[in-house]
Scaffold this active site. Structure first.
Site, mmCIF file in Angstrom:
data_model
loop_
_atom_site.group_PDB
_atom_site.id
_atom_site.type_symbol
_atom_site.label_atom_id
_atom_site.label_comp_id
_atom_site.label_asym_id
_atom_site.label_seq_id
_atom_site.Cartn_x
_atom_site.Cartn_y
_atom_site.Cartn_z
ATOM 1 N N SER A 15 0.833 -1.242 -0.001
ATOM 2 C CA SER A 15 0.067 -0.056 -0.061
ATOM 3 C C SER A 15 1.036 1.226 -0.020
ATOM 4 O O SER A 15 2.142 1.150 0.057
ATOM 5 C CB SER A 15 -0.862 -0.032 1.101
ATOM 6 O OG SER A 15 -0.193 -0.095 2.348
ATOM 7 N N SER A 16 0.342 2.481 -0.138
ATOM 8 C CA SER A 16 1.184 3.587 -0.072
ATOM 9 C C SER A 16 2.073 3.890 -1.106
ATOM 10 O O SER A 16 3.147 4.552 -0.994
ATOM 11 C CB SER A 16 1.890 3.787 1.301
ATOM 12 O OG SER A 16 0.959 3.506 2.359
ATOM 13 N N TYR A 56 -6.125 8.774 12.971
ATOM 14 C CA TYR A 56 -5.079 7.502 12.970
ATOM 15 C C TYR A 56 -5.107 6.626 11.850
ATOM 16 O O TYR A 56 -4.376 5.873 11.596
ATOM 17 C CB TYR A 56 -4.994 7.120 14.372
ATOM 18 C CG TYR A 56 -4.248 8.178 15.313
ATOM 19 C CD1 TYR A 56 -2.989 8.388 15.298
ATOM 20 C CD2 TYR A 56 -4.979 8.686 16.264
ATOM 21 C CE1 TYR A 56 -2.346 9.424 16.071
ATOM 22 C CE2 TYR A 56 -4.464 9.679 17.241
ATOM 23 C CZ TYR A 56 -3.089 9.793 17.155
ATOM 24 O OH TYR A 56 -2.540 10.767 17.958
ATOM 25 N N ASP A 73 -7.810 11.230 -1.253
ATOM 26 C CA ASP A 73 -7.292 11.283 -2.494
ATOM 27 C C ASP A 73 -8.188 12.053 -3.474
ATOM 28 O O ASP A 73 -7.683 12.506 -4.649
ATOM 29 C CB ASP A 73 -7.154 9.743 -3.211
ATOM 30 C CG ASP A 73 -6.145 8.786 -2.823
ATOM 31 O OD1 ASP A 73 -5.257 9.549 -2.589
ATOM 32 O OD2 ASP A 73 -6.287 7.560 -2.619
ATOM 33 N N LYS A 190 14.342 -5.509 -7.534
ATOM 34 C CA LYS A 190 14.000 -6.795 -8.069
ATOM 35 C C LYS A 190 12.309 -6.750 -8.479
ATOM 36 O O LYS A 190 11.351 -6.119 -8.116
ATOM 37 C CB LYS A 190 13.691 -7.721 -6.819
ATOM 38 C CG LYS A 190 15.266 -8.171 -5.991
ATOM 39 C CD LYS A 190 15.906 -8.906 -6.819
ATOM 40 C CE LYS A 190 17.279 -9.336 -6.341
ATOM 41 N NZ LYS A 190 17.972 -10.316 -7.347
ATOM 42 N N PRO A 193 8.276 -9.480 -7.026
ATOM 43 C CA PRO A 193 6.852 -9.173 -6.319
ATOM 44 C C PRO A 193 6.129 -8.655 -7.735
ATOM 45 O O PRO A 193 4.790 -8.898 -7.420
ATOM 46 C CB PRO A 193 7.393 -7.993 -5.266
ATOM 47 C CG PRO A 193 8.978 -8.038 -5.186
ATOM 48 C CD PRO A 193 9.366 -8.745 -6.313
ATOM 49 N N CYS A 384 -11.492 26.666 11.153
ATOM 50 C CA CYS A 384 -12.378 25.984 11.887
ATOM 51 C C CYS A 384 -12.128 25.733 13.319
ATOM 52 O O CYS A 384 -12.348 26.808 14.305
ATOM 53 C CB CYS A 384 -12.558 24.508 11.169
ATOM 54 S SG CYS A 384 -14.157 23.571 11.284
ATOM 55 N N MET A 387 -10.080 28.922 14.316
ATOM 56 C CA MET A 387 -10.860 29.762 14.613
ATOM 57 C C MET A 387 -11.528 30.001 15.848
ATOM 58 O O MET A 387 -11.357 31.057 16.368
ATOM 59 C CB MET A 387 -12.127 30.145 13.245
ATOM 60 C CG MET A 387 -12.740 31.173 13.430
ATOM 61 S SD MET A 387 -14.327 30.701 13.888
ATOM 62 C CE MET A 387 -15.537 31.964 13.676
ATOM 63 N N HIS A 510 -13.314 25.710 5.500
ATOM 64 C CA HIS A 510 -11.866 25.021 5.360
ATOM 65 C C HIS A 510 -11.597 25.520 3.828
ATOM 66 O O HIS A 510 -11.819 24.915 2.941
ATOM 67 C CB HIS A 510 -12.217 23.541 5.187
ATOM 68 C CG HIS A 510 -12.623 22.936 6.505
ATOM 69 N ND1 HIS A 510 -11.332 22.658 7.500
ATOM 70 C CD2 HIS A 510 -13.586 22.679 7.400
ATOM 71 C CE1 HIS A 510 -11.596 21.999 8.627
ATOM 72 N NE2 HIS A 510 -13.309 22.101 8.472
ATOM 73 N N GLU A 512 -8.648 25.137 2.619
ATOM 74 C CA GLU A 512 -7.630 24.335 2.054
ATOM 75 C C GLU A 512 -8.464 23.350 1.276
ATOM 76 O O GLU A 512 -7.599 22.599 0.416
ATOM 77 C CB GLU A 512 -7.075 23.527 3.372
ATOM 78 C CG GLU A 512 -7.801 22.625 4.208
ATOM 79 C CD GLU A 512 -8.606 22.929 5.159
ATOM 80 O OE1 GLU A 512 -9.072 24.227 5.158
ATOM 81 O OE2 GLU A 512 -8.986 21.957 6.075
HETATM 82 N N1 GLN Z 1 -14.901 20.539 16.471
HETATM 83 C C1 GLN Z 1 -15.432 21.791 15.797
HETATM 84 C C2 GLN Z 1 -16.848 21.556 15.406
HETATM 85 O O1 GLN Z 1 -17.367 20.534 15.235
HETATM 86 C C3 GLN Z 1 -14.519 22.128 14.662
HETATM 87 C C4 GLN Z 1 -14.654 21.198 13.795
HETATM 88 C C5 GLN Z 1 -13.569 21.311 12.615
HETATM 89 O O2 GLN Z 1 -12.577 21.930 12.874
HETATM 90 N N2 GLN Z 1 -13.561 20.780 11.413
HETATM 91 O O3 GLN Z 1 -17.355 22.711 15.069
#
Ligand code: GLN
Length: 540
Positions: A15-16, A56, A73, A190, A193, A384, A387, A510, A512
């Site tokens: 994987s990865s 995790y 992804d 090799k 695999p 989020c 903030m 968000h 990002e």
């Molecule tokens: N735990 C916070 C909420 O539910 C912030 C959530 C987050 O940062 N995505 O509002």
């Protein structure tokens, strides 16, 4: 009408290996050849989506515009292509079984035994066809999650085998991404695999057409020839995927070098349209030529995992591209922070970013870092939960609301400056029930956010249950923290900022999830610009 071509990518040996980035890079190259693409991820787990999984287990949960919680992804897919993504682009075993079982209970299969073949495989196939139902697309590229040989992915492999049988090799193409390890003692790469992995696929009725081999240096002609012979794949269809240690945005260029786009187009009998790749190439050139570095501290609980804040790391890099600097991220676990060591931990950083998150662990460390950034005039960006922590910090240390907190962490707090969104209070089920996906936000003229966005109305993606408690608005604004972005009905505060500071913004959404290397998000570009200014100042 042109027929849609289907390209399936499987992974072997380990994987990865970077299947997601490979799919994204192929999408990028096919778009550069003037084709339209749609990319899809098939995840073999039983969860409906990763929304309830721990970082995790899963890394970042990516959010699409229409509010699906998906595999990270999809973030690569969006950053590497111009294509738009929705919940249709993210499929899991859980969704497939859920749909089939629902239908069974309704009585749609009356009289019949419901089985993996054909009912589950048909449902998988219909999810693939569904992508192009409303919109014609030249290529659908589907990533089959997991590694060939896993029990979980067998129904997906059976479904794509059937598709090849039905549509033929001019319409369906199999790519297999595999590992060619180098045995250090022997100093040799090799191929065994890979041979085994292809055998495994053959046993399921799938003959790969193209092999992409992860390897630490480009493959020699002999090695390609050997793999070709053992795996029934044309020599020119054996592509090297050499480990890249610089920027992942080099990867489409690397695949171009080994002619992956040409191999795919030839195999499917498609025209080799002119390649228009200059925008991407120029962006990569910019990355290669940056000389200056700015340091940004990212304060998050999951910094030990590479992928928990993947889109934030990428967006910071995009902010760097916009400002011709490299962004070096100093990762700090908030649980390691106290008021005594904060100065040492943040020494030499030019910006502080606190990303999203859930749960109380690490909150006090984040608040200490924000206080430091606010009082020492270090650019600060809160996303989020970041903030929300900025609001708590300001309430405690500027408004004097000593017992201020979010009701997420302390339900009966004296000053609940962050509290649960009213509509969320009724909800009991955990999966897919947050405020999710894109919502419009009105930005106040004259604010820092407005000068970054250069727009009165923006649209950003969300994933939260808590919000700024509006009855405290005046307390904050009187003391210098302004609310500069609101939902159109005025009920939800989306942006806070401190005008009397070089750059201090917290956003409930968000950003990002919307930044691309070729089109950096304005807030990340602005944050890195402010960080670069501080870097320059400290240098002088
Ligand atoms: N735990 C916070 C909420 O539910 C912030 C959530 C987050 O940062 N995505 O509002």
């Amino acid at each position: 009408m042109s027929k849609t071509r289907y390209i399936f990518i499987t992974g072997g040996v380990s994987s990865s290996l970077g299947k997601g980035v490979t799919v994204a890079a192929l999408g990028c190259l096919l778009e550069a050849r003037g084709y339209t693409v749609s990319l899809q991820k098939m995840d073999p787990y039983i969860n409906i989506d990763p929304g309830t999984m721990s970082p995790y287990q899963h890394g970042e949960v990516y959010v699409t515009e229409d509010g699906a919680e998906t595999d990270l992804d999809l973030g690569y897919y969006e950053r590497f292509t111009k294509s738009k993504f929705s919940r249709k682009n993210s499929v899991s075993t859980g969704q497939i079984y859920h749909a089939v079982i629902e239908r069974e209970r309704k009585g749609d299969y009356l009289g019949r035994t419901v089985q993996v073949v054909p009912h589950i495989t048909n449902e998988i196939r219909s999810r693939i066809y569904n992508l192009t139902r409303d919109q014609e697309t030249d290529f659908v590229i589907v990533e089959i999650g997991g590694t060939v040989g896993d029990i979980e992915s067998i129904p997906f492999l059976e479904a794509i085998r059937q598709m090849r049988y039905e549509h033929g090799n001019q319409q369906v193409l199999f790519l297999h991404l595999t590992l060619v390890p180098t045995i250090t003692a022997a100093g040799e790469a090799k191929t065994k695999p890979t041979q085994h992995s292809v055998k495994e696929l053959l046993a399921l009725g799938i003959q790969p057409d193209v092999l992409i081999c992860r390897i630490n240096k480009p493959m020699s002609k002999e090695m390609k020839n050997k793999i070709s012979l053992f795996c029934n794949v044309k020599e020119q269809n054996v592509i090297s995927a050499v480990d890249i240690t610089t920027s992942i945005y080099e990867i489409p260029l690397m695949y171009r070098e080994d002619k992956l786009d040409e191999v795919v187009l030839n195999a499917l009998g498609m025209d080799l349209r002119k390649l228009n790749f200059s925008q991407w190439e120029n962006m990569v050139k910019k990355i290669r030529n940056t000389k200056k570095t700015v340091k940004v501290a990212l304060i998050g609980k999951y910094i030990s995992l590479q992928d928990a804040y993947r889109s934030v790391y990428e967006s910071l890099a995009h902010g760097g591209i916009a400002n011709d600097v490299e962004v070096s991220v100093v990762k700090i676990n908030p649980e390691d922070i106290d008021s005594k060591n904060i100065k040492e931990l943040l020494k030499g950083v030019h910006g502080v970013l606190v990303p999203g998150g859930f749960g109380e662990r690490g909150i006090e460390g984040k608040i200490a870092a924000i206080q430091y950034a606010r009082t020492k005039n270090i650019p600060f960006f809160g996303i989020c939960l970041g903030m929300q922590c900025a609001v708590i910090e300001f309430a405690r240390n500027v408004l004097g609301f000593k017992d201020a907190n979010s009701t997420e962490f302390k339900p009966n707090v004296q000053y609940p400056v962050i509290s649960m969104i009213e509509e969320q209070k009724e909800i009991e089920r955990m999966g897919g029930t947050m405020r999710l996906g894109a919502y419009p936000c009105l930005v106040k003229k004259g604010s820092l956010a407005h000068s970054e966005y250069k727009s009165d109305r923006i649209s950003e993606r969300h994933r939260h249950r808590f919000e700024f408690t509006l009855r405290y608005k005046d307390d904050f604004e009187k003391k210098g923290m302004n609310l500069t972005g609101f939902s159109p009905d005025g009920s939800l505060a989306e942006i806070v900022e401190i005008p009397n500071h070089p750059w201090f913004i917290g956003v409930q959404f968000h950003p990002e999830f919307q930044s691309k290397p070729t089109d950096p998000h304005p807030l990340f570009a602005g944050f890195i610009k402010a960080a670069s200014k501080l870097a320059k100042k400290t240098e002088d």
